[in-house]
Write a protein that holds these residues in place. Sequence first.
Motif, PDB file in Angstrom:
ATOM      1  N   THR A 161      33.182  35.044 -11.389  1.00 37.91           N
ATOM      2  CA  THR A 161      33.999  34.358 -10.386  1.00 37.91           C
ATOM      3  C   THR A 161      33.658  34.685  -8.944  1.00 37.91           C
ATOM      4  O   THR A 161      34.126  33.990  -8.032  1.00 37.91           O
ATOM      5  CB  THR A 161      35.488  34.687 -10.610  1.00 37.91           C
ATOM      6  OG1 THR A 161      35.692  36.104 -10.415  1.00 37.91           O
ATOM      7  CG2 THR A 161      35.928  34.302 -12.006  1.00 37.91           C
ATOM      8  N   ILE A 202      29.793  30.854 -12.694  1.00 40.10           N
ATOM      9  CA  ILE A 202      30.175  29.451 -12.869  1.00 40.10           C
ATOM     10  C   ILE A 202      29.302  28.522 -12.036  1.00 40.10           C
ATOM     11  O   ILE A 202      29.240  27.317 -12.314  1.00 40.10           O
ATOM     12  CB  ILE A 202      31.668  29.227 -12.534  1.00 40.10           C
ATOM     13  CG1 ILE A 202      31.995  29.696 -11.112  1.00 40.10           C
ATOM     14  CG2 ILE A 202      32.544  29.912 -13.562  1.00 40.10           C
ATOM     15  CD1 ILE A 202      33.426  29.403 -10.691  1.00 40.10           C
ATOM     16  N   GLY A 238      37.464  31.117 -15.389  1.00 36.87           N
ATOM     17  CA  GLY A 238      36.015  31.109 -15.203  1.00 36.87           C
ATOM     18  C   GLY A 238      35.279  30.889 -16.508  1.00 36.87           C
ATOM     19  O   GLY A 238      34.315  30.104 -16.581  1.00 36.87           O
ATOM     20  N   THR A 265      35.507  27.350 -17.539  1.00 32.75           N
ATOM     21  CA  THR A 265      34.573  26.523 -16.769  1.00 32.75           C
ATOM     22  C   THR A 265      33.182  26.568 -17.382  1.00 32.75           C
ATOM     23  O   THR A 265      32.507  25.534 -17.506  1.00 32.75           O
ATOM     24  CB  THR A 265      34.527  27.001 -15.308  1.00 32.75           C
ATOM     25  OG1 THR A 265      35.838  26.875 -14.725  1.00 32.75           O
ATOM     26  CG2 THR A 265      33.533  26.188 -14.490  1.00 32.75           C
ATOM     27  N   LEU A 266      32.730  27.753 -17.790  1.00 28.40           N
ATOM     28  CA  LEU A 266      31.421  27.875 -18.441  1.00 28.40           C
ATOM     29  C   LEU A 266      31.385  27.068 -19.738  1.00 28.40           C
ATOM     30  O   LEU A 266      30.396  26.390 -20.037  1.00 28.40           O
ATOM     31  CB  LEU A 266      31.112  29.343 -18.723  1.00 28.40           C
ATOM     32  CG  LEU A 266      30.966  30.266 -17.515  1.00 28.40           C
ATOM     33  CD1 LEU A 266      30.750  31.710 -17.974  1.00 28.40           C
ATOM     34  CD2 LEU A 266      29.812  29.829 -16.618  1.00 28.40           C
TER      35      LEU A 266
END
Length: 426
Positions: free
Chosen positions: A269, A280, A328, A331-332
């Motif tokens: 992050t 990310i 985070g 998001t990945l």
Amino acid sequence: MSTSSTSRTVKRAGVALLATIALGTLPFAASGTASAAAAHNGGAWRGGWAASPQSPAAPFGANWSPQGFANHTVRQVVRVTTGGTKARIELSNRYGTGPLRITGATVALTDEGASVKAGTVRPLTFGTHRSATIPAGRTLSSDGVPFKVDALQSVTVTLYLADPTGPATFHHFASATSYRADGDHRADRDGAAFKESSGSWYFLTGVEVSGGQPNRRDGIVTFGDSITDGVGSTAGTDNRYPDELAERFAAAGKPRSVLNHGIGGNQVTNDTTWAGEKGIERFKKDVLTEPGVRTVVVLEGINDIGGSGPSFPGGPTPVVSVEKLIEGHRTLIRQAHAKGIKAVGATLTPMKGSFYYSPENEAKRDAVNEWIRTSGAYDAVVDFDRAVADPKDPDALLPAYDSGDHLHPGDAGFRVMAEALDLDEL
């Protein structure tokens, strides 16, 4: 698969496959490439070796990145995880301050040290030209050249840099030796001219191969921080956990592309001055541009947890909550799924006794690991935490697996991590 079934699989420190991802051809990311010659050719290329680029820095002692090169030949040794009959290299000027001139380059099979095997030196071209210029912020692949290489064989890439390069895009923790000579020695067979050495890689971010086996989208990327990067392993031995995983595939007669995109100190992050862009962001550039990738194994977050303390090199980074770190990771996962890539979540390994440890940080690690194990957000889970933990003190690494700093596994620990991944399910 039920939650109880997942729990049983996790306790075996194996990978439980929770979803099947349809096969397809990964598009090559056109942004960041210097010419059409760099485009991936219909999925024919496979990643043999890779390293994530970093901005020039020297947080742990001198290296060649801040000054760069001028009338130097740089020779770098890497081990490919899968073989082929043709090869090409990828060079990055992602963090350069101006155009990077590559006067010439060769590839060869490694002999010992900076020397290469007789008769294996192959000149490389870029869009049919021996020289190339890579604009700042861009990446360039060479043309393919006939080059027979086997899985787990070492390859030597040599770059001649006649003009001043300025600060060099590099990869800090190579756990391998690179060599430098004054003048043009790109075609030398012996290594006598290479008087200087470094523990980092410079400009070189990939070796790709084609031919020798059917084209399959079965590549694996390992994504993370210093533990994926191999900090704590014995230099020059290829004992990082991704190396050990590649050896397992080869020993089973099924060599696979296993690419290491770990960066020591990296966070999910937070951007850092010396350890790369936040995960990310760099995931898009480092993972999603690789050819033929089907699976990514994500092991990252310990630096988000520990980086807010005074021991983090370069100074503390902003405090990261459990909720922000989990978002985070989500998001990945979304980025991987958008490209048809299966995402395997790896639990964060123990840190008790290290400079990162505190009761508050341990509570965060436990919470993130519980989410990885039980949320179902990842397509599969590998429990590296339980694989390397001391049964008598689960918050600490088993002493036999500890490199000595109580944070990074050593060679034996990395071997156990690789064994925790189920080859058939991968």
